[in-house]
Design a protein around this motif. Sequence first.
Motif, PDB file in Angstrom:
ATOM      1  N   VAL A  81       0.852  -1.178   0.000  1.00  0.00           N
ATOM      2  CA  VAL A  81       0.000   0.000   0.000  1.00  0.00           C
ATOM      3  C   VAL A  81       0.891   1.232   0.000  1.00  0.00           C
ATOM      4  CG1 VAL A  81      -1.763   1.292   1.260  1.00  0.00           C
ATOM      5  CG2 VAL A  81      -1.800  -1.222   1.272  1.00  0.00           C
ATOM      6  N   GLN A  82       0.596   2.163  -0.877  1.00  0.00           N
ATOM      7  CA  GLN A  82       1.370   3.398  -0.965  1.00  0.00           C
ATOM      8  C   GLN A  82       0.542   4.543  -0.378  1.00  0.00           C
ATOM      9  OE1 GLN A  82       2.552   5.367  -4.819  1.00  0.00           O
ATOM     10  NE2 GLN A  82       4.424   4.265  -4.328  1.00  0.00           N
ATOM     11  N   VAL A  83       1.186   5.368   0.421  1.00  0.00           N
ATOM     12  CA  VAL A  83       0.529   6.513   1.031  1.00  0.00           C
ATOM     13  C   VAL A  83       1.214   7.774   0.521  1.00  0.00           C
ATOM     14  CG1 VAL A  83      -0.038   7.680   3.204  1.00  0.00           C
ATOM     15  CG2 VAL A  83      -0.015   5.171   3.095  1.00  0.00           C
ATOM     16  N   SER A  84       0.403   8.666  -0.038  1.00  0.00           N
ATOM     17  CA  SER A  84       0.928   9.941  -0.518  1.00  0.00           C
ATOM     18  C   SER A  84      -0.087  11.022  -0.184  1.00  0.00           C
ATOM     19  CB  SER A  84       1.183   9.906  -2.028  1.00  0.00           C
ATOM     20  OG  SER A  84      -0.031   9.695  -2.717  1.00  0.00           O
ATOM     21  N   GLN A  85       0.344  12.250  -0.284  1.00  0.00           N
ATOM     22  CA  GLN A  85      -0.553  13.368  -0.031  1.00  0.00           C
ATOM     23  C   GLN A  85      -0.458  14.326  -1.207  1.00  0.00           C
ATOM     24  OE1 GLN A  85       0.168  15.420   3.613  1.00  0.00           O
ATOM     25  NE2 GLN A  85      -1.316  17.009   3.181  1.00  0.00           N
ATOM     26  N   PRO A  86      -1.509  14.394  -2.022  1.00  0.00           N
ATOM     27  CA  PRO A  86      -1.463  15.347  -3.135  1.00  0.00           C
ATOM     28  C   PRO A  86      -1.462  16.773  -2.599  1.00  0.00           C
ATOM     29  CG  PRO A  86      -3.651  14.390  -2.944  1.00  0.00           C
ATOM     30  CD  PRO A  86      -2.781  13.685  -1.947  1.00  0.00           C
ATOM     31  N   ASP A  87      -0.968  17.685  -3.405  1.00  0.00           N
ATOM     32  CA  ASP A  87      -0.965  19.091  -3.014  1.00  0.00           C
ATOM     33  C   ASP A  87      -2.357  19.690  -3.124  1.00  0.00           C
ATOM     34  OD1 ASP A  87       1.981  19.830  -2.531  1.00  0.00           O
ATOM     35  OD2 ASP A  87       2.003  18.626  -4.355  1.00  0.00           O
ATOM     36  N   LEU A  88      -3.136  19.204  -4.075  1.00  0.00           N
ATOM     37  CA  LEU A  88      -4.515  19.643  -4.246  1.00  0.00           C
ATOM     38  C   LEU A  88      -5.360  18.449  -4.663  1.00  0.00           C
ATOM     39  CD1 LEU A  88      -3.959  22.875  -6.404  1.00  0.00           C
ATOM     40  CD2 LEU A  88      -4.628  22.815  -3.999  1.00  0.00           C
ATOM     41  N   CYS A  89      -6.600  18.438  -4.225  1.00  0.00           N
ATOM     42  CA  CYS A  89      -7.582  17.471  -4.703  1.00  0.00           C
ATOM     43  C   CYS A  89      -8.755  18.296  -5.213  1.00  0.00           C
ATOM     44  CB  CYS A  89      -8.008  16.549  -3.571  1.00  0.00           C
ATOM     45  SG  CYS A  89      -9.217  15.326  -4.091  1.00  0.00           S
ATOM     46  N   TYR A 146      -9.164  25.690 -13.750  1.00  0.00           N
ATOM     47  CA  TYR A 146      -9.421  27.017 -13.181  1.00  0.00           C
ATOM     48  C   TYR A 146      -9.423  26.938 -11.651  1.00  0.00           C
ATOM     49  CZ  TYR A 146     -12.025  31.144 -11.728  1.00  0.00           C
ATOM     50  OH  TYR A 146     -12.428  32.290 -11.090  1.00  0.00           O
ATOM     51  N   ALA A 147     -10.183  25.981 -11.101  1.00  0.00           N
ATOM     52  CA  ALA A 147     -10.258  25.833  -9.649  1.00  0.00           C
ATOM     53  C   ALA A 147      -8.893  25.490  -9.053  1.00  0.00           C
ATOM     54  CB  ALA A 147     -11.286  24.763  -9.287  1.00  0.00           C
ATOM     55  N   ALA A 148      -8.170  24.586  -9.708  1.00  0.00           N
ATOM     56  CA  ALA A 148      -6.853  24.181  -9.200  1.00  0.00           C
ATOM     57  C   ALA A 148      -5.883  25.361  -9.183  1.00  0.00           C
ATOM     58  CB  ALA A 148      -6.291  23.055 -10.053  1.00  0.00           C
ATOM     59  N   LEU A 149      -5.853  26.142 -10.251  1.00  0.00           N
ATOM     60  CA  LEU A 149      -4.928  27.281 -10.311  1.00  0.00           C
ATOM     61  C   LEU A 149      -5.329  28.379  -9.324  1.00  0.00           C
ATOM     62  CD1 LEU A 149      -4.331  27.430 -14.155  1.00  0.00           C
ATOM     63  CD2 LEU A 149      -2.665  26.774 -12.385  1.00  0.00           C
ATOM     64  N   GLN A 150      -6.625  28.638  -9.193  1.00  0.00           N
ATOM     65  CA  GLN A 150      -7.080  29.631  -8.211  1.00  0.00           C
ATOM     66  C   GLN A 150      -6.622  29.223  -6.814  1.00  0.00           C
ATOM     67  OE1 GLN A 150      -7.847  32.494  -9.089  1.00  0.00           O
ATOM     68  NE2 GLN A 150      -9.974  32.727  -9.707  1.00  0.00           N
ATOM     69  N   GLU A 151      -6.800  27.954  -6.490  1.00  0.00           N
ATOM     70  CA  GLU A 151      -6.409  27.464  -5.174  1.00  0.00           C
ATOM     71  C   GLU A 151      -4.888  27.475  -5.002  1.00  0.00           C
ATOM     72  OE1 GLU A 151      -7.364  26.347  -1.363  1.00  0.00           O
ATOM     73  OE2 GLU A 151      -8.708  27.028  -2.966  1.00  0.00           O
ATOM     74  N   ALA A 152      -4.163  27.142  -6.060  1.00  0.00           N
ATOM     75  CA  ALA A 152      -2.698  27.169  -5.993  1.00  0.00           C
ATOM     76  C   ALA A 152      -2.193  28.577  -5.685  1.00  0.00           C
ATOM     77  CB  ALA A 152      -2.103  26.668  -7.307  1.00  0.00           C
ATOM     78  N   PHE A 153      -2.791  29.585  -6.292  1.00  0.00           N
ATOM     79  CA  PHE A 153      -2.410  30.958  -5.987  1.00  0.00           C
ATOM     80  C   PHE A 153      -2.818  31.326  -4.554  1.00  0.00           C
ATOM     81  CE2 PHE A 153      -2.145  31.693 -10.659  1.00  0.00           C
ATOM     82  CZ  PHE A 153      -0.844  32.167 -10.684  1.00  0.00           C
ATOM     83  N   ALA A 154      -4.018  30.939  -4.151  1.00  0.00           N
ATOM     84  CA  ALA A 154      -4.490  31.260  -2.795  1.00  0.00           C
ATOM     85  C   ALA A 154      -3.594  30.635  -1.731  1.00  0.00           C
ATOM     86  CB  ALA A 154      -5.941  30.802  -2.620  1.00  0.00           C
ATOM     87  N   ARG A 155      -3.085  29.441  -1.997  1.00  0.00           N
ATOM     88  CA  ARG A 155      -2.211  28.740  -1.039  1.00  0.00           C
ATOM     89  C   ARG A 155      -0.737  29.072  -1.241  1.00  0.00           C
ATOM     90  NH1 ARG A 155      -4.611  22.599  -0.456  1.00  0.00           N
ATOM     91  NH2 ARG A 155      -6.791  23.206  -0.247  1.00  0.00           N
ATOM     92  N   ARG A 156      -0.460  29.963  -2.165  1.00  0.00           N
ATOM     93  CA  ARG A 156       0.912  30.394  -2.468  1.00  0.00           C
ATOM     94  C   ARG A 156       1.806  29.242  -2.949  1.00  0.00           C
ATOM     95  NH1 ARG A 156       0.124  35.342  -0.744  1.00  0.00           N
ATOM     96  NH2 ARG A 156      -0.223  36.035   1.346  1.00  0.00           N
ATOM     97  N   LEU A 157       1.183  28.318  -3.698  1.00  0.00           N
ATOM     98  CA  LEU A 157       1.950  27.231  -4.313  1.00  0.00           C
ATOM     99  C   LEU A 157       2.640  27.701  -5.577  1.00  0.00           C
ATOM    100  CD1 LEU A 157      -0.638  24.329  -3.877  1.00  0.00           C
ATOM    101  CD2 LEU A 157       1.342  24.870  -2.425  1.00  0.00           C
ATOM    102  N   LEU A 158       2.148  28.817  -6.135  1.00  0.00           N
ATOM    103  CA  LEU A 158       2.753  29.415  -7.334  1.00  0.00           C
ATOM    104  C   LEU A 158       3.247  30.803  -7.002  1.00  0.00           C
ATOM    105  CD1 LEU A 158       0.221  28.425 -10.138  1.00  0.00           C
ATOM    106  CD2 LEU A 158       2.489  27.510  -9.733  1.00  0.00           C
TER     107      LEU A 158
END
Length: 158
Positions: A81-89, A146-158
């Motif tokens: 079993v592999q456990v990972s945590q995506p940056d966004l879902c 659109y949602a992923a990029l908006q959230e990435a900017f909000a979380r300062r991932l970009l």
Amino acid sequence: MPNVYGLVRRRDAAPAVLIQKRWKPHSDPDNLGRWELPGGKWRALEPATDCLRREVEEETGISDLVVGKRIDEHELHGQVVQVSQPDLCVQMIAGGYPSMLMIFLSVGNGEPRSCGDDARDAQWMPVDEIRRLLEQDADAFTPLTYAALQEAFARRLL
């Protein structure tokens, strides 16, 4: 089953993100020609990071992808079993194309080219241009991207 997508930043250059135009005229005509992050279907028993590397290379030709997440493996009763945590879902909860994207931050290099049948115009888009498009022409993106990029900017991932 979810899809695995990448928020792929360019290594050793001005801040830019790997992006492409969606091209699925038969299965998703509503999003034809809209910008999306690279990624795709997660095969049964395929590690998420392997899926991301495979899909990015199939769609854009970028093959030296580095995924910056820790992946842990556990074994019990002969099963791994592999456990990972995506940056966004990101999950579509209303609309014509039901989908869930597990998005991992990653870094790549090289000149992208559109390789597969499902995408066009793969390129490194400057982060400032993405921000401008999100504000001035949101319809240029698929709703999931659109949602992923908006959230990435909000979380300062970009």
